[in-house]
Design a protein around this motif. Structure first.
Motif, short mmCIF file in Angstrom:
data_model
loop_
_atom_site.label_atom_id
_atom_site.label_comp_id
_atom_site.label_asym_id
_atom_site.label_seq_id
_atom_site.Cartn_x
_atom_site.Cartn_y
_atom_site.Cartn_z
N UNK A 1 36.25 -7.53 -21.35
CA UNK A 1 37.58 -6.97 -21.65
C UNK A 1 37.60 -5.44 -21.64
N UNK A 2 36.53 -4.79 -21.18
CA UNK A 2 36.62 -3.36 -20.95
C UNK A 2 37.62 -3.10 -19.84
N UNK A 3 38.34 -1.98 -19.94
CA UNK A 3 39.39 -1.66 -18.98
C UNK A 3 39.24 -0.21 -18.53
N UNK A 4 39.53 0.03 -17.25
CA UNK A 4 39.40 1.36 -16.67
C UNK A 4 40.61 1.61 -15.78
N UNK A 5 41.08 2.86 -15.77
CA UNK A 5 42.30 3.19 -15.05
C UNK A 5 42.12 4.43 -14.18
N UNK A 6 42.92 4.48 -13.10
CA UNK A 6 43.04 5.69 -12.31
C UNK A 6 43.51 6.83 -13.22
N UNK A 7 42.86 7.98 -13.08
CA UNK A 7 43.23 9.12 -13.91
C UNK A 7 44.69 9.51 -13.72
N UNK B 1 37.47 14.49 -9.66
CA UNK B 1 37.51 13.30 -8.82
C UNK B 1 36.70 13.55 -7.55
N UNK B 2 35.94 12.54 -7.16
CA UNK B 2 35.15 12.64 -5.92
C UNK B 2 36.08 12.37 -4.74
N UNK B 3 36.11 13.31 -3.81
CA UNK B 3 36.95 13.17 -2.62
C UNK B 3 36.09 12.69 -1.45
N UNK C 1 25.85 4.73 -3.63
CA UNK C 1 26.97 3.92 -4.11
C UNK C 1 28.17 4.07 -3.20
N UNK C 2 27.99 3.57 -1.98
CA UNK C 2 28.99 3.77 -0.93
C UNK C 2 29.20 2.44 -0.21
N UNK C 3 30.46 2.10 0.00
CA UNK C 3 30.82 0.87 0.72
C UNK C 3 31.69 1.20 1.92
N UNK D 1 30.97 6.75 -9.98
CA UNK D 1 31.35 7.33 -11.26
C UNK D 1 31.08 6.39 -12.42
N UNK D 2 30.88 7.03 -13.59
CA UNK D 2 30.97 6.30 -14.85
C UNK D 2 31.72 7.19 -15.85
#
Lengths: 121, 109
Positions: free
Chosen positions: A57-63, B1-3, B32-34, B93-94
């Motif tokens: 249930x961790x959630x992550x969003x676009x900044x 943000x990584x572009x 970490x690239x797709x 990213x983390x």
């Protein structure tokens, strides 16, 4: 076989809230490492990641969109729901849900077919 | 943000020839690239993850290379079904903040 399918309204008015549902099969969102994301694509443009929800249930969003997005899951129904508030014509896009397996591919390995959403009055 | 920046925007290649697509990250994304393939009216399909590992069912003519900030997708001998748009995407990213390139359209010459 893993499948995902998006559903929701094809047309919303500006300022309204969009609710999209991703219904999946072939895996469980209660299994460690399983995640579902939403990605969108305006007509003729590139892909944009929106949100992700994990098995725990961790959630992550676009900044850039985090203030407008909410992602949730119903594990018993195998569904993930995305809400986006205050819709604008620039949000017109095809919205996809996709699976991620953390510590597996870590990429979006299976995608739904997408659902087109038009924002217009 | 990584572009993520892909080049060229459009690549014209004849069937049977080799195609080389490039992707550059604004900062290191390790491996970490797709890579994804998208045909008109279809969802993207995962081709490569971890910069160089083919996804399940992807033909051996597709190969990926690179690490850090520079990546390449090579299609060794183009088939008619390979003409499509290709996207790179980082997942370094983390917390997670995924970003895609703007795409390279591979068209028939």
């Amino acid at each position: 076989q893993v499948t995902l399918r998006e559903s929701g309204p094809a047309l919303v008015k500006p300022t309204q809230t969009l609710t999209l549902t991703c219904t999946f099969s072939g895996f469980s969102l209660s299994t460690s490492g399983m995640c579902v994301s939403w990605i969108r694509q305006p007509p003729g443009k590139a892909l944009e990641w929106l949100a992700r929800i994990d098995w725990d249930d961790d959630k992550y969003y676009s900044t850039s969109l985090k203030t407008r997005l909410t992602i949730s899951k119903d594990t018993s129904k195998n569904q993930v729901v995305l809400t986006m508030t205050n819709m604008d014509p620039v949000d017109t896009a095809t919205y996809y849900c996709a699976r991620i397996v953390v510590a597996g591919t870590d990429a979006f390995d299976i995608w739904g077919q997408g659902t087109m959403v038009t924002v217009s009055s | 943000e990584i572009v993520m920046t892909q080049s060229p925007a459009t690549l014209s290649v004849s069937p049977g020839e080799r195609a080389t697509l490039s992707c550059r990250a604004s900062q290191s994304v390790s491996s970490n690239l797709a890579w994804y393939q998208q045909k008109p009216g279809q969802a993207p399909r995962l081709l490569i993850y971890g910069a160089s590992t083919r996804a399940t069912g992807i033909p051996a003519r597709f190969s990926g290379s690179g690490s850090g900030t520079e990546f390449t997708l090579t299609i060794s001998s183009l088939q008619s079904e390979d003409f499509a748009v290709y996207y790179c995407q980082q997942y370094n990213n983390w917390p997670p903040k995924y970003t895609f390139g703007q795409g390279t359209k591979l068209e028939i010459k």
